[in-house]
Design an enzyme around this catalytic site. Structure first.
Site, PDB file in Angstrom:
ATOM      1  N   ASP A 164       8.206 -11.220  -8.089  1.00 58.53           N
ATOM      2  CA  ASP A 164       8.389  -9.784  -8.321  1.00 58.53           C
ATOM      3  C   ASP A 164       9.728  -9.296  -7.757  1.00 58.53           C
ATOM      4  O   ASP A 164      10.321  -9.934  -6.880  1.00 58.53           O
ATOM      5  CB  ASP A 164       7.236  -9.037  -7.644  1.00 58.53           C
ATOM      6  CG  ASP A 164       6.958  -7.680  -8.273  1.00 58.53           C
ATOM      7  OD1 ASP A 164       7.734  -7.245  -9.141  1.00 58.53           O
ATOM      8  OD2 ASP A 164       5.942  -7.061  -7.889  1.00 58.53           O
TER       9      ASP A 164
ATOM     10  N   ASP B 126       5.368  -0.573 -13.987  1.00 61.96           N
ATOM     11  CA  ASP B 126       3.965  -0.738 -13.602  1.00 61.96           C
ATOM     12  C   ASP B 126       3.111   0.306 -14.322  1.00 61.96           C
ATOM     13  O   ASP B 126       3.556   1.433 -14.565  1.00 61.96           O
ATOM     14  CB  ASP B 126       3.796  -0.520 -12.101  1.00 61.96           C
ATOM     15  CG  ASP B 126       4.244  -1.709 -11.277  1.00 61.96           C
ATOM     16  OD1 ASP B 126       4.751  -2.685 -11.845  1.00 61.96           O
ATOM     17  OD2 ASP B 126       4.096  -1.637 -10.038  1.00 61.96           O
TER      18      ASP B 126
END
Length: 442
Positions: free
Chosen positions: A294, A354
């Site tokens: 990430d 997200d």
């Protein structure tokens, strides 16, 4: 309006007064990506923090005109789509601009070599998919691999996840007979950002947990932000020479998150490379073969590197190091990733911001967590799915507390890429469980 300094004219066209649109491609996963009717103002970051964490740090797109990373497309409204892309889209970081005058003249500029393709009788997504197929063939890349189904701890437990939470959901998968291939432990298992092998207080036996997961006949997955070192970490404290620096000296600030400053790890430094390889190989030796990496755009920010290579080369070399450590059969999911420079080096990639339990972003920024922002860019990057990699639209969250959950589930299904459940499984109601089971079943 004219092109920015450093951009040369590479293509010109005339667009009709109706039906014309411009496709902007964002640098990384979280950067907004969509097509805009010509004349519509594009999305831009609402704060400097958002720009640092969610856009290309070296890019400062203005409110006027259109700005794209690696590829830009213009539908002229008369039946053709003009695709302007970096001549070498995967190993360079070419930027593009498009400006239009009231008469319909559109000028496209770039700060590096490009190739222009005009596709007649096509939608923007169809033209971009044709370009993507050709780019993969031209680079001699292997076909994209499908993503395994997975469960992820993030959207139920956030950074407060405990070992017992994972064990509970592991048991629920068996009880509910859910077809989940991978159990992926997200942020919260490590003591600090960067200290990946040092457990947090809620994970006393991470290796034993991996063995439990594998003992249930499932694959084990783990989350890391490999290019980040938090200011509180032992990594940053003990090895400041491994961190990216300003050309004039001093550590380069890579953003702020987890209530601390963040620095970028320079994997071109032999010591940093050896350490990072040992982290991934240790996890692989434990039996982990699914890696969600990430915020990896931190590996491609400008700065003074040990080897002196450019940011995109450094980033791609870092991904190759990770792949070498985990082996060719492991699944690598890139998140917060420079999208085009990741092609051929990851198996699946987050193609949007997200998602979230709410429909709209709280700060109005289309890079911020929300279903609205996630849908925007996943739709914009749909042409990539199964060509560059498996598209990851972010997790399937369908518990009763999720706003707009029916529409969100339909979006995940429509993308047709990675399906990763991220609810507390025993907390699902009948509709949530049935939907989760249906989308996980391939």
């Amino acid at each position: 309006m004219s092109l920015s300094p450093g951009f040369d004219v590479v293509h010109e066209l005339t667009a009709s007064s109706s039906g014309a649109e411009v496709f902007e491609h964002g640098w990384q996963s979280f950067s907004p990506t969509t097509a805009y009717p010509l004349g519509t103002r594009p999305h831009r970051p609402t704060s400097e923090r958002n720009r640092m964490l969610n856009y290309r740090q070296a890019s400062h797109p203005g409110r006027e005109g259109y700005f794209s990373e690696g590829v830009l497309a213009v539908a002229d409204g008369s039946g053709a789509v003009h695709v302007v892309a970096a001549a070498d889209p995967f190993t360079t970081g070419v930027r593009l601009q498009a400006v239009a005058d009231p008469g319909g003249s559109v000028v496209v500029g770039a700060d590096g070599p490009v190739a222009v393709t005009v596709v007649p009788g096509s939608s923007v997504q169809e033209a971009l998919r044709s370009w993507a197929v050709g780019a993969v063939e031209g680079a001699g890349l292997a076909p994209a691999r499908p993503a395994p189904t997975a469960w992820c701890s993030w959207y139920e437990y956030w950074g407060d996840v405990r070992e017992t939470d994972v064990v509970e959901n592991l048991g629920a998968m068996r009880t509910l007979d859910l077809p989940i291939d991978v159990v992926q432990i997200d942020d919260g298992y490590s003591a600090e950002i960067g200290d990946w092998l040092t457990p947090s207080s809620t994970f006393t036996d991470l290796r034993g947990l991996v063995e439990k997961i594998r003992g249930e006949g499932r694959r084990a997955g783990i989350w890391l932000a490999p290019f980040f070192a938090g200011a509180r970490s032992r990594l940053a404290d003990e090895h400041p020479d491994w961190l990216l620096r300003h050309p004039h000296g001093g550590l380069l600030h890579a953003g702020n998150n987890w209530n601390q400053d963040l620095y970028s790890l320079d994997l071109s430094h032999p010591g940093a490379a050896e350490w990072m390889s040992s982290v991934f190989s240790t996890f692989a030796e434990w039996g982990i073969d699914y890696f969600k990496i990430d915020f990896i755009a931190a590996g491609a920010i400008p700065g003074s590197r040990y080897s002196g290579v450019d940011p995109v080369t450094a980033y791609r070399d870092g991904l190759r190091l990770i792949r070498s450590a985990v082996g060719p059969s492991a699944h690598i999911l890139g998140c917060g990733a420079p999208v085009l420079p990741s092609v051929g080096l990851v198996d699946s990639i987050r193609v949007s911001a997200d998602t979230g339990h709410t429909l709209e972003p709280g700060d109005g920024d289309m890079c911020s967590p929300s279903q609205q922002a996630a849908v925007l860019s996943a739709d914009g990057r749909q042409f990539m799915n199964g060509v560059f990699f498996a598209n990851d639209p972010d997790c399937l969250i369908v518990g009763p507390k999720v706003e707009n959950r029916e529409t969100w589930a339909a979006h995940v299904e429509k993308v047709g890429g990675a399906v990763v459940s991220s609810d507390r499984l025993l907390g699902l109601d009948d509709w949530g469980l049935e939907t989760t089971r249906r989308l996980l079943t391939r």
